[in-house]
Design a protein around this motif. Sequence first.
Motif: not given
Lengths: 428, 117
Positions: A107-135
Amino acid sequence: MGPEQVSRLEAENQRLRRAVEELSVLNELAAAIGGSRSSEEVVEQVVKKSVKTIGAEQGLVTLVDDTQVDPTQTYVRTVSSSGDRAILSPNQSLVGWMLLNKKPLILNSPHSDSRFGGTKWDPSIRSIICAPLLIHGKLLGVLTLYNKKRGEGFTEDDKRLLSILSLQSAQVLDAARLYEEEKKLTQIQEQLRLARTIQMRLLPNEMPQIEGYDIAGTSKPAQSVGGDLFDVVQVEPDFVAFWIGDVSGKGLPASLTMANTQAVLRTNAMARIDPAKCISRTDELLCQYTPKSTFVTGVVGCFDPATGKCEYSNAGHVKPIVIRNHGQSVERLETSSLVMGFNASIPRTSEMTNLASGDTLFLCTDGIDEAMNEHRQLFDDDNAIDFLKQNHHLSASDQVEGIVSMVNQFASGVPQTDDITLLIVKRN
Amino acid sequence: MPFSVSHDQSVGIISIKGKFLGAKEGEAFKEAVNSLRDSGTKYAVLDLSGADLMDSTGIGLTIRTLSTLQAAGGDVVIAALNARIKNLFLMTRLLGTVFKDYETVDEAVASFGVTSS
């Protein structure tokens, strides 16, 4: 060499460099977490290495607690930050998304990403990358990095690298969690073993030696610890107190009430309190301190060895039996009152009987007639009475052993479901 | 599930089936009784016609059911006890002094004298 070849070679070189970098990161990670035995350590190393390798400001691992009813109710095991900013908390929307999609996400523009419309991100967050830990397809947690340090945001290369890191980490993390669970189990087993030792000490080790009498008893919990109790105490030459009891339920909860009840009965017996009053006092305490669904059945009695005069009171327990005159007849002591722990205002009475020469008083808990065999048939306590009638010449301890082996033989390998306790007082 | 909950008019009927060994089903049973109380059902029948075995934890749960609904101003009776379970209730002296028992669920429901919810 033509420009096409040069460009192809450059691309190949870049691919090889990336592959070497990835291998080196994986090697470092493997070395760092390889020796970790706790999931805390593994998580900390994974976060540190990922933050450094990908070039993020902060990173964290959110572990999904699969014991929760709602899997999005998670908890964070560790947070590692590479900057001075306030530490960011895990985001429930991200965990929820990962539970559904189980794939890496940028998520390189989390504040405007439509998939997370209702989410209130911390104002300091500019970009996010995440991966699942799957077993084995199961989500153990989510590895999230915040704010790429250089450039416009996280790249597809970062995503690929984080996926590799998370795959490697998930396996080690799973192994560490299994190891921790096993350790916890061993600790619980050890505590149960200690609890059993303590409980066994609360039960009589040996019976009082009283001229003209032969007394024996045993208690066999269905689990490590149980809810049955009994004791025989010669308080004074003319006063021998005895009791047997059964706390509702089994295992640890029952054993705690058992310990309490045993202590209250012993204290009262030592003060020569009569059986009915012993039961009333125990009842009052149980009503006050135990949940409504816990109750105790019991028989409390006392006798004068010289005369055989015996007083007893029964609170909803299996009726005591007296085998009279060397097995000639059987008398069930019928009078009983309500179980203890439910209504302390119930009046209790003591009844009288007599132990004459050749009489055997037999007390047991209902674990005996609840013993079941493989055909789902139940042991009948009449079998124990017949045994006592036919074997009146045996010592009390042989009689106890005989009945226990009869019950075991009957059950023939079907696990014991209830605690079994027996007490025999024989007058020679 | 070894038990199910239904209603006959305003009376809750908790039907217990098979082995009612409280340690296993305890939490679900407590929750079901709390839900009955929270939904305003104060009177309940414990239908034991399908129960073949009960242990002391099971009896403890029936006591808790009574306490819960009595605290809400209601009551609990027992219906259709088999001989073995009846003996257990008789031994503990709970039958008569604490619980009333009836041959059938209908008789038990009628004993409350409540006709509409």
